[in-house]
Design an enzyme around this catalytic site. Structure first.
Site, PDB file in Angstrom:
ATOM      1  CG  LEU A 123      -8.176   2.006   4.923  1.00 13.31           C
ATOM      2  CD1 LEU A 123      -7.498   3.140   5.652  1.00 13.31           C
ATOM      3  CD2 LEU A 123      -9.860   2.054   4.630  1.00 13.31           C
ATOM      4  CE1 TYR A 124      -2.196   0.229  -3.068  1.00 14.40           C
ATOM      5  CE2 TYR A 124      -2.186  -2.020  -2.734  1.00 14.40           C
ATOM      6  CZ  TYR A 124      -1.889  -0.886  -3.578  1.00 14.40           C
ATOM      7  OH  TYR A 124      -1.062  -0.869  -4.926  1.00 14.40           O
ATOM      8  CB  VAL A 125      -7.290  -4.836   0.044  1.00  9.14           C
ATOM      9  CG1 VAL A 125      -8.183  -5.744  -0.321  1.00  9.14           C
ATOM     10  CG2 VAL A 125      -5.677  -5.280   0.205  1.00  9.14           C
ATOM     11  CB  SER A 183      -8.390   2.045  -2.712  1.00 10.59           C
ATOM     12  OG  SER A 183      -6.907   1.435  -2.616  1.00 10.59           O
ATOM     13  CE  LYS A 184      -3.978   0.669  -6.418  1.00 10.63           C
ATOM     14  NZ  LYS A 184      -3.768   1.468  -7.557  1.00 10.63           N
TER      15      LYS A 184
END
Length: 249
Positions: free
Chosen positions: A153-155, A157-158
């Site tokens: 999810l972090y990946v 989002s970035k």
């Protein structure tokens, strides 16, 4: 009338955002910082004033459009313009494999990292295009250009932040406004400590950095100041990767 730039920083209360605010304060810029913890925000504004900046704190949750709108309008009312905006608000979310992710965990990450960046740029760009100048710097990550297990999810989002940055740059260029991003690698902040909760995991992560260390927040702040400044006046739609060589291979 002051010639010092007016700088707005979201996510300014900790880590990289805080280092950016302190760096601009040392430059004697006029600084508006935002976040969600009011006591810490007011304390930061006091610290920035002690460094010689005109500084204010404004409460803002970047996932709430009315609060973002108020933040930008307050900046314009106080200083009359907006020269540089740094969108540093974000979260890493809760780690875990894709098979265990939930809509709630998705929303928590994407509301902060993607929706927050989108809403901030929406209102910052309205101000900047109207005045015919300005520079926006979004904070991405090394993971904005590659994959990593258990932090999808972090990946994702970035990756989205970098796509928004490039698209916004194309829309803003005819108005004399630049939009770029700085993408840090591992930086010694509380977020890195949460990513690597024990020395072994941190050592394994840093072993993959050619310079064999974590960055420090001040190094990222220096990169942001360059990208936001007139020294980078022919740079827009770009992602400046500051990661100790991690993406060189």
């Amino acid at each position: 009338m002051s010639t010092q730039p007016v700088v707005l920083i979201t996510g300014a209360l900790t880590g990289i955002g805080r280092a950016i605010a302190l760096a601009y304060a040392r430059d004697k810029a006029r600084v508006v910082v935002s976040g969600r913890r009011d006591e810490a925000g007011r304390a930061l504004a006091d610290e920035l004033r002690e460094l010689g900046a005109e500084a204010e704190y404004v409460h803002a949750d970047v996932s709430q459009e009315d609060e973002v709108h108020t933040l930008v309008e307050h900046t314009l009312a106080r200083f009359g313009r907006l020269d540089i905006a740094v969108n540093a608000a974000g979260t890493e979310g809760e780690a875990g494999p894709i098979t265990e992710l939930t809509p709630e965990r998705y929303t928590a990450v994407f509301d902060a990292n993607v929706l927050g960046t989108l809403l901030a740029m929406k209102h910052e760009l309205r101000a900047m295009t109207a005045q015919g100048s300005g520079s926006i710097v979004n904070i991405s990550s090394t993971m904005g250009s590659r994959g990593a297990p258990n932090v999808s999810l972090y990946v994702a989002s970035k990756h989205a932040v970098e796509g928004l940055t490039k698209s916004a740059a194309l829309e803003a260029a005819p108005f004399g406004v630049r939009v770029n991003a700085v993408a840090p690698g591992p930086v010694q902040t509380a977020m890195l400590d949460r990513f690597t909760p024990n020395p072994e995991r941190k050592a394994a992560l840093l072993a993959g950095v050619p310079l064999k260390r974590a960055g420090n927040p001040e190094e990222i702040a220096d990169a942001v100041r360059f990208v936001g400044s007139e020294q980078a006046s022919f740079m827009t739609g770009e992602i400046l990767r500051v990661n100790g060589g991690r993406t060189a291979a």
